[in-house]
Design a protein around this motif. Structure first.
Motif, PDB file in Angstrom:
ATOM      1  N   THR A 250      -3.597   1.439  -2.737  1.00 13.12           N
ATOM      2  CA  THR A 250      -2.950   2.244  -1.696  1.00 13.12           C
ATOM      3  C   THR A 250      -1.548   1.748  -1.402  1.00 13.12           C
ATOM      4  N   VAL A 251      -1.380   0.424  -1.332  1.00 14.90           N
ATOM      5  CA  VAL A 251      -0.045  -0.150  -1.131  1.00 14.90           C
ATOM      6  C   VAL A 251       0.890   0.251  -2.271  1.00 14.90           C
ATOM      7  N   PHE A 252       0.385   0.174  -3.500  1.00 16.79           N
ATOM      8  CA  PHE A 252       1.180   0.537  -4.676  1.00 16.79           C
ATOM      9  C   PHE A 252       1.727   1.957  -4.549  1.00 16.79           C
ATOM     10  N   LEU A 253       0.840   2.896  -4.216  1.00 13.74           N
ATOM     11  CA  LEU A 253       1.240   4.299  -4.109  1.00 13.74           C
ATOM     12  C   LEU A 253       2.109   4.533  -2.879  1.00 13.74           C
ATOM     13  N   TYR A 254       1.744   3.880  -1.773  1.00 14.52           N
ATOM     14  CA  TYR A 254       2.509   4.065  -0.540  1.00 14.52           C
ATOM     15  C   TYR A 254       3.950   3.581  -0.685  1.00 14.52           C
ATOM     16  N   VAL A 347       1.568   4.295   7.875  1.00 17.51           N
ATOM     17  CA  VAL A 347       0.679   3.973   6.754  1.00 17.51           C
ATOM     18  C   VAL A 347       0.670   2.469   6.493  1.00 17.51           C
ATOM     19  N   TRP A 348       1.854   1.881   6.317  1.00 15.48           N
ATOM     20  CA  TRP A 348       1.945   0.434   6.048  1.00 15.48           C
ATOM     21  C   TRP A 348       1.291  -0.412   7.142  1.00 15.48           C
ATOM     22  N   PRO A 349       1.552  -0.147   8.429  1.00 17.44           N
ATOM     23  CA  PRO A 349       0.906  -0.961   9.462  1.00 17.44           C
ATOM     24  C   PRO A 349      -0.613  -0.869   9.444  1.00 17.44           C
ATOM     25  N   ALA A 350      -1.144   0.260   8.978  1.00 17.15           N
ATOM     26  CA  ALA A 350      -2.598   0.436   8.969  1.00 17.15           C
ATOM     27  C   ALA A 350      -3.259  -0.200   7.748  1.00 17.15           C
ATOM     28  N   ILE A 351      -2.557  -0.194   6.619  1.00 21.99           N
ATOM     29  CA  ILE A 351      -3.162  -0.706   5.379  1.00 21.99           C
ATOM     30  C   ILE A 351      -3.525  -2.184   5.516  1.00 21.99           C
ATOM     31  N   ILE A 407      -3.720   8.043  -0.477  1.00 16.34           N
ATOM     32  CA  ILE A 407      -3.565   7.367   0.822  1.00 16.34           C
ATOM     33  C   ILE A 407      -4.503   8.001   1.845  1.00 16.34           C
ATOM     34  N   LEU A 408      -4.588   9.325   1.825  1.00 17.41           N
ATOM     35  CA  LEU A 408      -5.510  10.046   2.708  1.00 17.41           C
ATOM     36  C   LEU A 408      -6.952   9.606   2.453  1.00 17.41           C
ATOM     37  N   TYR A 409      -7.324   9.474   1.186  1.00 19.57           N
ATOM     38  CA  TYR A 409      -8.685   9.041   0.846  1.00 19.57           C
ATOM     39  C   TYR A 409      -8.972   7.637   1.386  1.00 19.57           C
ATOM     40  N   TYR A 410      -8.003   6.720   1.245  1.00 18.18           N
ATOM     41  CA  TYR A 410      -8.236   5.353   1.722  1.00 18.18           C
ATOM     42  C   TYR A 410      -8.423   5.326   3.231  1.00 18.18           C
ATOM     43  N   GLY A 411      -7.608   6.077   3.958  1.00 16.90           N
ATOM     44  CA  GLY A 411      -7.731   6.114   5.412  1.00 16.90           C
ATOM     45  C   GLY A 411      -9.015   6.776   5.879  1.00 16.90           C
ATOM     46  N   ALA A 412      -9.561   7.703   5.055  1.00 16.01           N
ATOM     47  CA  ALA A 412     -10.788   8.411   5.425  1.00 16.01           C
ATOM     48  C   ALA A 412     -12.037   7.660   5.004  1.00 16.01           C
TER      49      ALA A 412
END
Length: 424
Positions: A250-254, A347-351, A407-412
């Motif tokens: 997720t970090v890579f893509l973000y 996104v970054w603060p949540a990952i 990213i949406l998938y990781y957060g869900a």
């Protein structure tokens, strides 16, 4: 130590880390100007110009694991000071690069700067995550993000005013010159970055000394409480935590889409026929959007919504804005790319807190893997540049849509993978 004492003790470290994040932002977002600037000065195509981002961010992939070894030997504080010195060396390389107009030397300087940043980020991101309650980690990282993006908003304006001054129509002007005149004009253009980078070197050295002699406390990430100790019992590898591995992806893509939003928007504005004298401000708008998002995070997380919900909603916004940019033109299309800064903000603060949850003694090496994921800022913009040469600068933005969907998938759901085993 009581909770009150912890809060009091944490004020000074947060201020120090905030200063570091300011430096991260200033140096990192200079790339948005360096890409169109070096494209002119070194006569590059789109793909070659995005090697600026590649050289800078690929260092995270190469140096993240060695950075964890350095931190293990030096501790956080000395490691941060060392990272600043390494960044200074990278900035120093820009001087002979500018004097000789050698693109390879510019790229080497960017790689060395990225190496120093890899060390700094490997230390500072888990530091600010651990320095307080885990449920409010995204809020603390958002505060750091504001420091980062304020610097990032300032950086392209400052460097753009120097490096991109009076460059509209530059190609037409130099094409009318003799080879000798053209070489002299390009050399003069290349030398414009010398003074800004001399100032950067001085600031980095001063900050390194201040960090080295600061009261920044050391944090023992190898120490585990009973819950975390039970969760990591029997674990022999950091790769046995699926939620972390998904977090690295997720970090890579973000980072790929974040860098694209900031570093491509000036060149994209030029593609849409907007003068560089105007387009040089677009990255600042992108970063102001990120600052707005961070402010929302500070006010609302975790009081009104969780960090994982923030990631989901803002990823959906990223998909919408990317598609909107592809199907519109001119200033409107560029505005949608600039607004991706807002979509990227939380996104970054949540990952980080989601990916590092429950890792205990594996935190340092896990942080290194997360930092390696920043290499997405090297690969994805380079792929965009290649697509832009084959298709065009607008259609190449399709590359962002699958990134936001993951990213949406990781957060869900992705951050929960394997966690049932961890929390039992």
């Amino acid at each position: 130590m009581t909770t009150t004492e912890k809060k009091g003790a944490g004020i000074n470290p947060i201020v120090i880390i905030g200063a570091l994040f300011f430096i991260f932002g200033f140096v990192t977002w200079l790339n948005s100007v360096l890409i169109p600037y070096l494209k002119l000065a070194c006569e590059l195509n789109n793909f070659e110009s995005y090697l600026v981002a590649f050289a800078f961010y690929i260092s995270y992939l190469v140096m993240a694991i060695p950075s964890s070894w350095v931190l293990k030997a030096t501790g956080f504080k000395k490691g941060m000071a060392m990272g600043l010195v390494v960044m200074g060396v990278g900035a120093l390389i820009f001087i002979p690069a500018a004097l000789t107009r050698t693109y390879g030397l510019f790229l080497l300087g960017l790689f060395v700067q990225g190496t120093g940043l890899a060390l700094l980020q490997t230390a500072s991101n888990p530091y600010i995550t651990i320095l307080g309650p885990p449920e409010s980690a995204a809020k603390r990282i958002s505060i750091m993000g504001i420091c980062n993006k304020i610097a990032g908003a300032i950086a392209p304006i400052v460097l753009g005013a120097i490096a991109l001054k009076d460059v509209d129509g530059f190609h037409h002007k130099i094409n009318a010159m003799t080879p000798v005149e053209k070489a002299a004009e390009l050399s003069a253009l290349a030398e414009r970055v010398i003074l800004p980078y001399v100032v950067i070197i001085i600031v980095l050295v001063i900050l390194a000394v201040l960090i080295y002699y600061s009261s920044l406390p050391e944090i023992d990430t190898d120490q585990e409480d009973e819950t975390v100790s039970a969760a990591t019992a029997g674990k022999t590898s950091v790769f046995q935590f699926p939620h972390l591995v998904m977090g690295v992806i997720t970090v890579f893509l973000y980072v790929g889409v974040e860098v694209m939003a900031g570093d491509t928007v000036i060149s994209y504005g030029a593609y849409q026929g907007i003068p560089l004298s105007t387009a040089k401000y677009f990255t600042t708008f992108t970063l102001l959007g990120m600052i707005l998002g961070y402010l929302i995070g500070i006010l609302c997380i975790p009081k009104y919504f969780t960090q994982e919900n923030a990631m989901k909603w803002f990823a959906v916004l990223g998909v919408i804005l990317s598609i909107a940019a592809i199907f519109t033109t001119g200033y409107v299309s560029v505005l949608f790319i600039a607004l991706l800064g807002f979509a990227n903000s939380l996104v970054w603060p949540a990952i980080w807190p989601l990916a590092l949850a429950g890792l205990g003694r594996f935190t340092k090496i896990a942080s290194s893997l997360m930092i390696m994921g920043i290499a997405g800022g090297a690969i994805i913009p380079l792929c965009y540049g290649a697509l832009a040469d084959v298709l065009n600068a607008q259609q190449a933005y399709w590359i962002m849509v699958p990134c936001y969907l993951f990213i949406l998938y990781y957060g869900a759901a992705g951050y929960k993978v394997g966690k049932a085993k961890i929390t039992k």
